[in-house]
Motif scaffolding. Sequence first.
Motif, PDB file in Angstrom:
ATOM      1  N   LEU A 112     -41.420 -23.168 -28.250  1.00 52.84           N
ATOM      2  CA  LEU A 112     -42.178 -23.804 -29.322  1.00 52.84           C
ATOM      3  C   LEU A 112     -42.838 -25.092 -28.828  1.00 52.84           C
ATOM      4  O   LEU A 112     -43.996 -25.379 -29.147  1.00 52.84           O
ATOM      5  CB  LEU A 112     -41.249 -24.075 -30.505  1.00 52.84           C
ATOM      6  N   ILE A 113     -42.107 -25.860 -28.020  1.00 54.13           N
ATOM      7  CA  ILE A 113     -42.674 -27.103 -27.488  1.00 54.13           C
ATOM      8  C   ILE A 113     -43.930 -26.798 -26.674  1.00 54.13           C
ATOM      9  O   ILE A 113     -44.962 -27.421 -26.840  1.00 54.13           O
ATOM     10  CB  ILE A 113     -41.642 -27.845 -26.595  1.00 54.13           C
ATOM     11  N   PHE A 114     -43.819 -25.774 -25.803  1.00 54.16           N
ATOM     12  CA  PHE A 114     -44.973 -25.463 -24.962  1.00 54.16           C
ATOM     13  C   PHE A 114     -46.126 -24.870 -25.760  1.00 54.16           C
ATOM     14  O   PHE A 114     -47.289 -25.050 -25.391  1.00 54.16           O
ATOM     15  CB  PHE A 114     -44.569 -24.524 -23.814  1.00 54.16           C
ATOM     16  N   THR A 115     -45.824 -24.179 -26.842  1.00 54.06           N
ATOM     17  CA  THR A 115     -46.896 -23.643 -27.678  1.00 54.06           C
ATOM     18  C   THR A 115     -47.604 -24.778 -28.415  1.00 54.06           C
ATOM     19  O   THR A 115     -48.837 -24.843 -28.432  1.00 54.06           O
ATOM     20  CB  THR A 115     -46.338 -22.635 -28.696  1.00 54.06           C
ATOM     21  N   CYS A 116     -46.825 -25.680 -28.997  1.00 47.52           N
ATOM     22  CA  CYS A 116     -47.414 -26.800 -29.757  1.00 47.52           C
ATOM     23  C   CYS A 116     -48.223 -27.710 -28.855  1.00 47.52           C
ATOM     24  O   CYS A 116     -49.187 -28.322 -29.291  1.00 47.52           O
ATOM     25  CB  CYS A 116     -46.326 -27.623 -30.441  1.00 47.52           C
ATOM     26  N   THR A 130     -46.369 -30.748 -33.108  1.00 47.70           N
ATOM     27  CA  THR A 130     -45.032 -31.002 -32.569  1.00 47.70           C
ATOM     28  C   THR A 130     -44.172 -31.700 -33.623  1.00 47.70           C
ATOM     29  O   THR A 130     -43.018 -31.327 -33.841  1.00 47.70           O
ATOM     30  CB  THR A 130     -45.126 -31.864 -31.295  1.00 47.70           C
ATOM     31  N   LEU A 131     -44.749 -32.712 -34.274  1.00 45.95           N
ATOM     32  CA  LEU A 131     -43.985 -33.431 -35.293  1.00 45.95           C
ATOM     33  C   LEU A 131     -43.639 -32.512 -36.459  1.00 45.95           C
ATOM     34  O   LEU A 131     -42.575 -32.615 -37.050  1.00 45.95           O
ATOM     35  CB  LEU A 131     -44.782 -34.632 -35.802  1.00 45.95           C
ATOM     36  N   ARG A 217     -35.419 -38.132 -29.784  1.00 46.69           N
ATOM     37  CA  ARG A 217     -34.652 -36.912 -30.060  1.00 46.69           C
ATOM     38  C   ARG A 217     -35.315 -35.706 -29.380  1.00 46.69           C
ATOM     39  O   ARG A 217     -34.644 -34.898 -28.725  1.00 46.69           O
ATOM     40  CB  ARG A 217     -34.557 -36.673 -31.572  1.00 46.69           C
ATOM     41  N   LEU A 218     -36.636 -35.589 -29.517  1.00 47.43           N
ATOM     42  CA  LEU A 218     -37.338 -34.453 -28.908  1.00 47.43           C
ATOM     43  C   LEU A 218     -37.233 -34.504 -27.380  1.00 47.43           C
ATOM     44  O   LEU A 218     -37.098 -33.472 -26.727  1.00 47.43           O
ATOM     45  CB  LEU A 218     -38.805 -34.435 -29.355  1.00 47.43           C
ATOM     46  N   LEU A 222     -35.760 -31.632 -25.025  1.00 50.39           N
ATOM     47  CA  LEU A 222     -36.530 -31.108 -23.894  1.00 50.39           C
ATOM     48  C   LEU A 222     -35.714 -31.167 -22.601  1.00 50.39           C
ATOM     49  O   LEU A 222     -35.628 -30.180 -21.861  1.00 50.39           O
ATOM     50  CB  LEU A 222     -37.827 -31.908 -23.737  1.00 50.39           C
ATOM     51  N   ASN A 223     -35.092 -32.317 -22.344  1.00 48.52           N
ATOM     52  CA  ASN A 223     -34.309 -32.459 -21.111  1.00 48.52           C
ATOM     53  C   ASN A 223     -33.119 -31.504 -21.086  1.00 48.52           C
ATOM     54  O   ASN A 223     -32.815 -30.896 -20.059  1.00 48.52           O
ATOM     55  CB  ASN A 223     -33.839 -33.903 -20.941  1.00 48.52           C
ATOM     56  N   ALA A 224     -32.458 -31.371 -22.243  1.00 48.04           N
ATOM     57  CA  ALA A 224     -31.310 -30.468 -22.303  1.00 48.04           C
ATOM     58  C   ALA A 224     -31.754 -29.028 -22.047  1.00 48.04           C
ATOM     59  O   ALA A 224     -31.104 -28.287 -21.307  1.00 48.04           O
ATOM     60  CB  ALA A 224     -30.630 -30.582 -23.667  1.00 48.04           C
ATOM     61  N   LEU A 225     -32.911 -28.648 -22.621  1.00 44.01           N
ATOM     62  CA  LEU A 225     -33.387 -27.276 -22.451  1.00 44.01           C
ATOM     63  C   LEU A 225     -33.791 -27.006 -21.002  1.00 44.01           C
ATOM     64  O   LEU A 225     -33.504 -25.948 -20.454  1.00 44.01           O
ATOM     65  CB  LEU A 225     -34.564 -27.007 -23.387  1.00 44.01           C
TER      66      LEU A 225
END
Lengths: 415, 117
Positions: A112-116, A130-131, A217-218, A222-225
């Motif tokens: 989702l992050i990469f799509t947004c 993203t928000l 938070r995001l 991201l880092n965890a993923l």
Amino acid sequence: MNTMHDVIAETFRLESRKVIAVLLSTLCDVELAEDALQDALVIALQRWKIDGIPRNPGAWIMTTARRKVIDRLRSAGALERNLPAIEAASAALADDEDGASDLQIPDERLKLIFTCCHPALGQEAQVGLTLQTLGGLTTPEIARAFLVPEPTMAQRLVRAKRKIRDAGIPYEVPASSEIPARLDAVLTVLYLIFNAGYAASEGDALIRHDLCDEAIRLARVLNALLTDVPGLTEDTEALGLLALMLLHHARRDARLGTVGDLIPLEEQERARWRHDEIAEGVAILDRALALQRRGPYQIQAAISALHAQAAQAEDTDWAQILVLYGALYDLHPTPIVALNRAVALAMQAGPEAGLTALDDPVFSELQSYYLYHAARADLLRRCGRTDAARQAYETALRFTDNAAEQAYLRRRIQP
Amino acid sequence: MRYMILIYNDPTVFMSMSQEQQGAEFAAYMAWNQEAAQRGVLRDGIQLQPANLATTVRVRDGKTMLTDGPFAETKEVLGGIYVIDCADLNEALDLAAKIPSARHSSVEVRPIMELPA
């Protein structure tokens, strides 16, 4: 008031971000996924009040939303065109129900992050999307944060969602060879969100903590993923950005005075910095630096860390900061970086040296930037050139609309 | 999904190339055609005559007005198109980035409106 309604809405909000990411993996239609989630919320509000919150609310929301997707596709007309999507949703629904209530929701937020943040979308749209889809902010909240009228933001978001659907922007994590380039766009979006909160450029509020918190938070997600998803690895710049934001944000309580005025770094009461957050930021930065792939976020985080670790303003290691700004300028030769380097030079070698540096032609672009004039004014004041300093402060005043920044400059003119 | 790649060239760029450079550009296009064909995505490709041969048509109040030249007077004009059938936009963008003209001009990628049969 913490009514059942609020508890349900909050549970729903927490779970639905993950659910929307999963829904999109068979759908590629953000609007439809959101409409189906809204339907599911309405049903949850009715049912959960009677039956209680289910043991696995995420799974409950997902199956309900999938049914609603199917309903909406069926009633949308153009049945023939929607048939593949209906079949995909039905198959996914059947899979979910096989797992029944033990269903584990896979974490699809990275996709989702990469799509947004797909570069085929405009940057403003990337930030808004993203928000909304990852942060769960409403359109009016996003519009307020970026100082645009609500209909403008609403239209921007709708256009972006339609482009995702109609131009075939895929819902996927890019191939690992493309990750560095694509990650750049993601980090820029997170940094823009943070900055919108950290330096609200208009109006009375100088810091919007909610936006800073959301960006942090995001970045954590991201880092965890990046660490958890097989085939991907930690990214030094993603770590650097998280460290940078933590270190900046740790100073939030000391940045504003009692009447909402801006307090410059050297005058801040350092006991009011969040030292636990500084420690976390420094630890994350150290992990990034150990991987030995330097980049602009890590350099900026290192500068912020040097400020954060000085017990008193006088203890600041300006020599090291000057070196770091030089390294940053090599990567990003912008007038803003040059301005910061000139200020560091003034701290290291005296205000006269700083003033000379500020005469460089690179600053012709910054003639209507208030911080350029404010920096010049500060150096003139330190040289004892009072009249020239006052003039420069007055020039700076003309170029900012932020009430807190204006109050700071006025204070300097009439001490 | 079908996409059209629209290639906007500044014709003077090609004219000012040396003969070797023109030959290399042509060979690069051949290589692109081959790659797209091998991937099985190439549906159509058209190269247009120069823009000075264009005539623009407008009908206003039932009257047809003709203008010499392309729709917009810009340096870069539509030079040709490809139609490709790709899995998604990323694949289309990947191919578009390999088109030789992308290195000196611009190429635009747009999804094709699919009308119900």
